[in-house]
Motif scaffolding. Structure first.
Motif, PDB file in Angstrom:
ATOM      1  N   ALA A 174       4.180  -1.886  18.724  1.00  0.00           N
ATOM      2  CA  ALA A 174       3.569  -1.515  20.006  1.00  0.00           C
ATOM      3  C   ALA A 174       3.741  -2.637  21.021  1.00  0.00           C
ATOM      4  O   ALA A 174       4.077  -2.384  22.191  1.00  0.00           O
ATOM      5  CB  ALA A 174       2.087  -1.204  19.806  1.00  0.00           C
ATOM      6  N   GLU A 193       1.780 -13.993  19.389  1.00  0.00           N
ATOM      7  CA  GLU A 193       1.762 -13.463  18.023  1.00  0.00           C
ATOM      8  C   GLU A 193       1.107 -14.504  17.116  1.00  0.00           C
ATOM      9  O   GLU A 193       1.583 -15.629  17.029  1.00  0.00           O
ATOM     10  CB  GLU A 193       3.189 -13.144  17.565  1.00  0.00           C
ATOM     11  N   ASN A 201       2.536  -4.743  10.778  1.00  0.00           N
ATOM     12  CA  ASN A 201       2.689  -3.610   9.858  1.00  0.00           C
ATOM     13  C   ASN A 201       3.960  -2.821  10.152  1.00  0.00           C
ATOM     14  O   ASN A 201       4.500  -2.142   9.273  1.00  0.00           O
ATOM     15  CB  ASN A 201       1.493  -2.658   9.974  1.00  0.00           C
ATOM     16  N   THR A 202       4.428  -2.903  11.393  1.00  0.00           N
ATOM     17  CA  THR A 202       5.614  -2.118  11.763  1.00  0.00           C
ATOM     18  C   THR A 202       6.802  -2.498  10.884  1.00  0.00           C
ATOM     19  O   THR A 202       7.598  -1.647  10.484  1.00  0.00           O
ATOM     20  CB  THR A 202       5.963  -2.349  13.247  1.00  0.00           C
ATOM     21  N   ALA A 205       6.948  -0.520   7.720  1.00  0.00           N
ATOM     22  CA  ALA A 205       7.058   0.946   7.750  1.00  0.00           C
ATOM     23  C   ALA A 205       8.348   1.396   7.073  1.00  0.00           C
ATOM     24  O   ALA A 205       9.399   0.781   7.238  1.00  0.00           O
ATOM     25  CB  ALA A 205       6.999   1.440   9.189  1.00  0.00           C
ATOM     26  N   GLY A 207       8.903   5.233   5.676  1.00  0.00           N
ATOM     27  CA  GLY A 207       9.273   6.652   5.726  1.00  0.00           C
ATOM     28  C   GLY A 207       9.946   7.090   7.000  1.00  0.00           C
ATOM     29  O   GLY A 207      10.885   7.878   6.986  1.00  0.00           O
ATOM     30  N   GLY A 208       9.469   6.610   8.170  1.00  0.00           N
ATOM     31  CA  GLY A 208      10.117   6.964   9.416  1.00  0.00           C
ATOM     32  C   GLY A 208       9.180   7.324  10.542  1.00  0.00           C
ATOM     33  O   GLY A 208       7.976   7.074  10.472  1.00  0.00           O
ATOM     34  N   ALA A 315      -4.573 -14.928  20.033  1.00  0.00           N
ATOM     35  CA  ALA A 315      -5.510 -14.625  21.122  1.00  0.00           C
ATOM     36  C   ALA A 315      -6.920 -14.715  20.544  1.00  0.00           C
ATOM     37  O   ALA A 315      -7.195 -14.165  19.475  1.00  0.00           O
ATOM     38  CB  ALA A 315      -5.240 -13.231  21.659  1.00  0.00           C
ATOM     39  N   ASP A 379      -9.279  -8.889  14.483  1.00  0.00           N
ATOM     40  CA  ASP A 379     -10.061  -9.853  15.269  1.00  0.00           C
ATOM     41  C   ASP A 379     -10.155  -9.447  16.736  1.00  0.00           C
ATOM     42  O   ASP A 379     -11.189  -9.641  17.380  1.00  0.00           O
ATOM     43  CB  ASP A 379      -9.525 -11.290  15.112  1.00  0.00           C
ATOM     44  N   GLU A 569      -1.976   0.724  16.594  1.00  0.00           N
ATOM     45  CA  GLU A 569      -3.043   0.929  15.607  1.00  0.00           C
ATOM     46  C   GLU A 569      -4.381   0.336  16.037  1.00  0.00           C
ATOM     47  O   GLU A 569      -5.426   0.669  15.480  1.00  0.00           O
ATOM     48  CB  GLU A 569      -2.595   0.357  14.242  1.00  0.00           C
ATOM     49  N   ALA A 584       2.516   7.214  13.017  1.00  0.00           N
ATOM     50  CA  ALA A 584       2.126   5.924  13.605  1.00  0.00           C
ATOM     51  C   ALA A 584       3.289   5.324  14.384  1.00  0.00           C
ATOM     52  O   ALA A 584       3.107   4.834  15.504  1.00  0.00           O
ATOM     53  CB  ALA A 584       1.664   4.956  12.523  1.00  0.00           C
ATOM     54  N   LEU A 585       4.483   5.361  13.794  1.00  0.00           N
ATOM     55  CA  LEU A 585       5.621   4.796  14.524  1.00  0.00           C
ATOM     56  C   LEU A 585       5.839   5.553  15.837  1.00  0.00           C
ATOM     57  O   LEU A 585       6.187   4.956  16.864  1.00  0.00           O
ATOM     58  CB  LEU A 585       6.889   4.833  13.661  1.00  0.00           C
TER      59      LEU A 585
HETATM   60  P1  FAD Z   1       1.440  -4.140  14.019  1.00  0.00           P
HETATM   61  O1  FAD Z   1       2.829  -3.724  13.780  1.00  0.00           O
HETATM   62  O2  FAD Z   1       0.604  -4.443  12.844  1.00  0.00           O
HETATM   63  O3  FAD Z   1       1.507  -5.397  14.987  1.00  0.00           O
HETATM   64  C1  FAD Z   1       0.344  -6.057  15.434  1.00  0.00           C
HETATM   65  C2  FAD Z   1       0.680  -7.518  15.609  1.00  0.00           C
HETATM   66  O4  FAD Z   1      -0.398  -8.159  16.290  1.00  0.00           O
HETATM   67  C3  FAD Z   1       0.842  -8.236  14.280  1.00  0.00           C
HETATM   68  O5  FAD Z   1       2.064  -8.929  14.251  1.00  0.00           O
HETATM   69  C4  FAD Z   1      -0.356  -9.166  14.233  1.00  0.00           C
HETATM   70  O6  FAD Z   1      -0.112 -10.352  13.519  1.00  0.00           O
HETATM   71  C5  FAD Z   1      -0.609  -9.430  15.697  1.00  0.00           C
HETATM   72  N1  FAD Z   1      -1.974  -9.873  16.005  1.00  0.00           N
HETATM   73  C6  FAD Z   1      -3.134  -9.394  15.504  1.00  0.00           C
HETATM   74  N2  FAD Z   1      -4.183 -10.043  16.024  1.00  0.00           N
HETATM   75  C7  FAD Z   1      -3.675 -10.964  16.881  1.00  0.00           C
HETATM   76  C8  FAD Z   1      -4.250 -11.961  17.698  1.00  0.00           C
HETATM   77  N3  FAD Z   1      -5.575 -12.148  17.768  1.00  0.00           N
HETATM   78  N4  FAD Z   1      -3.433 -12.751  18.450  1.00  0.00           N
HETATM   79  C9  FAD Z   1      -2.085 -12.605  18.390  1.00  0.00           C
HETATM   80  N5  FAD Z   1      -1.484 -11.687  17.604  1.00  0.00           N
HETATM   81  C10 FAD Z   1      -2.266 -10.870  16.876  1.00  0.00           C
HETATM   82  N6  FAD Z   1       3.852   4.556  10.019  1.00  0.00           N
HETATM   83  C11 FAD Z   1       4.792   5.491  10.278  1.00  0.00           C
HETATM   84  O7  FAD Z   1       4.701   6.212  11.247  1.00  0.00           O
HETATM   85  N7  FAD Z   1       5.863   5.608   9.457  1.00  0.00           N
HETATM   86  C12 FAD Z   1       6.046   4.846   8.367  1.00  0.00           C
HETATM   87  O8  FAD Z   1       7.048   4.961   7.677  1.00  0.00           O
HETATM   88  C13 FAD Z   1       5.039   3.890   8.039  1.00  0.00           C
HETATM   89  N8  FAD Z   1       5.117   3.151   6.909  1.00  0.00           N
HETATM   90  C14 FAD Z   1       4.163   2.184   6.685  1.00  0.00           C
HETATM   91  C15 FAD Z   1       4.272   1.383   5.559  1.00  0.00           C
HETATM   92  C16 FAD Z   1       3.355   0.380   5.344  1.00  0.00           C
HETATM   93  C17 FAD Z   1       3.457  -0.465   4.103  1.00  0.00           C
HETATM   94  C18 FAD Z   1       2.307   0.156   6.273  1.00  0.00           C
HETATM   95  C19 FAD Z   1       1.304  -0.930   6.059  1.00  0.00           C
HETATM   96  C20 FAD Z   1       2.176   0.980   7.380  1.00  0.00           C
HETATM   97  C21 FAD Z   1       3.101   2.001   7.587  1.00  0.00           C
HETATM   98  N9  FAD Z   1       3.005   2.815   8.693  1.00  0.00           N
HETATM   99  C22 FAD Z   1       3.956   3.756   8.938  1.00  0.00           C
HETATM  100  C23 FAD Z   1       1.982   2.564   9.697  1.00  0.00           C
HETATM  101  C24 FAD Z   1       2.594   1.767  10.849  1.00  0.00           C
HETATM  102  O9  FAD Z   1       3.545   0.869  10.330  1.00  0.00           O
HETATM  103  C25 FAD Z   1       1.545   0.983  11.637  1.00  0.00           C
HETATM  104  O10 FAD Z   1       0.468   1.803  11.968  1.00  0.00           O
HETATM  105  C26 FAD Z   1       2.166   0.473  12.911  1.00  0.00           C
HETATM  106  O11 FAD Z   1       3.352  -0.207  12.621  1.00  0.00           O
HETATM  107  C27 FAD Z   1       1.222  -0.423  13.685  1.00  0.00           C
HETATM  108  O12 FAD Z   1       1.944  -0.951  14.767  1.00  0.00           O
HETATM  109  P2  FAD Z   1       1.219  -1.915  15.804  1.00  0.00           P
HETATM  110  O13 FAD Z   1       2.273  -2.443  16.689  1.00  0.00           O
HETATM  111  O14 FAD Z   1       0.070  -1.224  16.389  1.00  0.00           O
HETATM  112  O15 FAD Z   1       0.635  -3.075  14.884  1.00  0.00           O
END
Ligand code: FAD
Ligand code: SIN
Length: 604
Positions: A174, A193, A201-202, A205, A207-208, A315, A379, A569, A584-585
């Motif tokens: 995201a 970061e 978590n991305t 991921a 499955g897709g 942050a 957090d 997320e 989620a992706l």
């Molecule tokens: P994230 O990708 O988790 O990124 C958030 C980032 O913010 C992290 O790098 C974190 O370290 C950083 N951060 C957090 N707090 C702070 C702070 N205070 N200051 C600075 N940085 C911070 N979804 C699908 O749709 N398809 C899939 O195939 C799939 N497979 C998955 C497999 C696994 C094993 C997991 C765990 C999840 C899967 N999901 C899948 C879910 C999906 O990957 C996540 O919901 C999604 O990637 C979240 O994206 P995001 O960018 O919101 O968060």
């Protein structure tokens, strides 16, 4: 309880004796290889100022997913090297682990500061190194003078503030997406970061990414519609999803897929995930894991556009200027400072790795394992409250049903989507394997041992290259026949063979009278056969900051907070009480684009 305590005490004593013996044995080894001179030197050591007894000593600490064991080699006065003997945590933890090891060697002591954003890994490395060094000291560990340190010594250094147009919290899917779109819309962007690597978590991921009516689906002859995608998503989420957000997701996901493809993403394989009426989950060709690939594509684009990413920078607060978000406070290894910005995008992910917080909302998940990366601690969700943000669906937390209990490694739903079945310890199927995660997890918990086996054949293996990763890691039981596989699983051979025979008949007839599985893409008749034991683990936190369709964060009065956007997320409302696999992706990229675009346009 008492009996268990005594067993634990005895085991701890045995472990301590073993460690001593091991360290001693290594030290002895070092000396027996030496000369008389070495031996007299050893005697001298007792009386000299030597800090350590030269040798290699092992120590153990407790990491996120299991023990970490280090072998620490010392000479009389210094740590020479530290080798990792055992490490159970994910690849995310490798970089902070190595950083800690470097710091410990440089400081010649296990008493070093934690690496920012990796407190658990840091403390497990310190614990292991300290245990090893305890065996090496000639006269015991030097006194810990840290208590004598003044506040002035320990206070973080205050660094110079920075200023930008848009600051993004989190370099996961995201955050990278939002940063790219903010930059595309003319803003200067900084991402912070907290972890030493990007991706969150991305990156995990597999499955897709779900989308309907895409050019890829059309090319593959898959009939789908935005309406069906909407219906599946609402039904999967127990109809408590915010319909406006689902509307935006389902209408825009196809544009997101085209946008990603336009930047070089390979999303040419489309498969089925739980709760979907048709194949709409887009992933790289051959069924390779999707997340890491998408992160690579986004990162390359962000770099190309000149987005600045500050690693290991956490942050710690949002700057609140009379109700408007005006930047963030951050902490890095060097110190603390503010990043002033005209708009803030929160993209910090969920809190699945924070079991304390998870259990606060869902006590039944206390002590559960998780599929999440160690930084998914929530957090920001917590400190965002100083902006009077509204929260939604916080107690909606999802377990993934196919996670290896031994190491929390998730076996992608796509394995079942491509034809695998689930059997219990009696060798029987017990659920429609491609039902939603909520349904499959619940059914699993009702089986003997609260776990199950995914079972598939060579045909399924060849259909999904993600399986090669599991194979290479040695996760899969493998046998030439169902009966032989059953032996390895400890399941009745006739029962498993009978289950496979019935299932194959259902595939031939196109109807599953037992569990009404709607899609059975292939029979399971080609050896070798494979199995892996799985159980539910915390996977996705559906709740979070409340946003509107423009990705603006809402306050407790339902009004958009000036300058504050969120995507991914960390937000709630899109997925209801159960997120569908692949959604989620789609969510993080679609709303990431909206958040980045609107944040940049709001300041023009
Ligand atoms: P994230 O990708 O988790 O990124 C958030 C980032 O913010 C992290 O790098 C974190 O370290 C950083 N951060 C957090 N707090 C702070 C702070 N205070 N200051 C600075 N940085 C911070 N979804 C699908 O749709 N398809 C899939 O195939 C799939 N497979 C998955 C497999 C696994 C094993 C997991 C765990 C999840 C899967 N999901 C899948 C879910 C999906 O990957 C996540 O919901 C999604 O990637 C979240 O994206 P995001 O960018 O919101 O968060
Ligand atoms: C998986 O690949 O099983 C996870 C997919 C998801 O969480 O959407």
């Amino acid at each position: 309880m008492k009996k268990w305590l005594s067993i634990i005490v005895v085991l701890a004593m045995m472990a301590a004796m073993l460690l001593t013996a091991c360290g001693q044995a290594d030290a002895d080894q070092a000396n027996t290889n030496g000369t008389d001179q070495d031996m007299s030197q050893e005697q001298d050591n007792q009386e000299s100022d030597a800090l350590y007894k030269p040798g290699t000593y092992e120590g153990e600490g407790q990491g996120h997913a299991g023990p970490i064991k280090l072998a620490v080699t010392v000479n009389e006065n210094a740590i020479e090297k530290i080798e990792v003997v055992e490490f159970s945590d994910s690849e995310f933890a490798e970089e902070p682990r190595d950083q800690m090891i470097e710091n410990i060697i440089a400081a010649n002591s296990a008493d070093v500061d934690a690496v920012a954003g990796a407190s658990l890994t840091s403390s497990s490395v310190k614990e292991a190194a300290a245990a090893a060094l305890a065996l090496a000291y000639v006269n015991g560990a030097p006194e810990d003078n840290s208590a004598a340190e003044t506040d002035e010594d320990t206070a973080p250094q205050v660094l110079e503030d920075r200023t930008t147009d848009v600051v993004v919290i989190g370099a996961g899917g995201a955050g990278l997406t939002a940063a790219i779109e903010a930059k595309n819309n003319g803003a200067n962007v900084i991402i912070v970061e907290k972890m030493p690597i990007i991706g969150g978590n991305t990156k995990y991921a597999t499955g897709g990414l779900n989308a309907a009516e895409t050019s890829v689906q059309k090319e593959l002859g898959i009939e789908d519609s935005i309406e069906l995608f909407y219906e599946d998503t609402m039904k999967g989420g127990g109809n408590i999803n915010n319909p406006d957000l689902v509307n935006v997701l389902t209408h825009n996901a196809k544009n997101t897929v085209e946008w990603l493809i336009g930047m070089g993403a390979d999303l040419s394989d489309v498969g089925r995930m739980g709760g979907a009426s048709v194949n709409r989950c887009h992933r790289p060709s051959g069924g390779a894991p999707a997340g890491n690939h998408i992160v690579e594509v986004l990162y390359a684009q962000a770099e190309k556009l000149g987005v600045e990413i500050l690693m290991s920078t956490q942050a710690t607060a949002i700057i609140n200027e009379e109700g408007k978000a005006a930047g963030i406070e951050v902490e890095s290894n060097e110190g603390i400072y503010n990043i002033h910005a005209k708009a803030v995008v929160v993209a910090s992910g969920g809190f699945g790795a924070n079991n304390e917080l998870v259990a606060e909302f869902r006590p039944e998940f206390k002590g559960y394992g998780t599929t999440n990366h160690p930084g998914a601690t929530g957090d920001v969700i917590d400190f965002a409250s100083t902006m009077n943000v509204a929260y939604v669906d916080m107690k909606e937390i999802q377990t993934h049903p196919t996670v290896m209990p031994s190491n929390n490694y998730m076996i992608t739903e796509a394995v079942r989507g491509n034809g695998a079945i689930l059997v219990n310890q009696e060798g029987q199927r017990f659920v429609n394997e491609i039902d939603t995660r909520a349904v499959v997890s619940k059914a699993e918990l009702e089986q003997t041992g609260q776990s199950a086996y995914i079972v598939f054949d060579q045909g399924v293996r060849e259909s999904l290259s993600a399986i090669e990763g599991y194979y290479k890691k040695g996760f899969l039981l493998e046998a030439e026949t169902p009966e032989a596989l059953a032996e390895l699983m400890g399941v009745d051979p006739q029962a498993l063979a009978g289950t496979l025979a019935s299932y194959n008949q259902y595939v031939a007839e196109g109807v599953d009278p037992d569990f009404e599985r709607p899609d059975m893409p292939r029979d399971l008749v080609t050896g070798p056969y494979y199995a892996v034991e799985v159980a539910p683990a915390v996977h996705h936190t559906m709740g979070g900051l409340m946003i509107n369709t423009d990705a603006q964060v809402l306050n407790t009065d339902g009004e958009a907070i000036d300058g504050l956007y969120a995507a991914g997320e960390v937000t709630g409302g899109v997925h209801g009480n159960n997120r569908l696999g692949g959604n989620a992706l789609a969510d993080i990229t679609t709303f990431g684009r909206i958040a980045g675009t609107n944040a940049a346009q709001s300041i023009q």
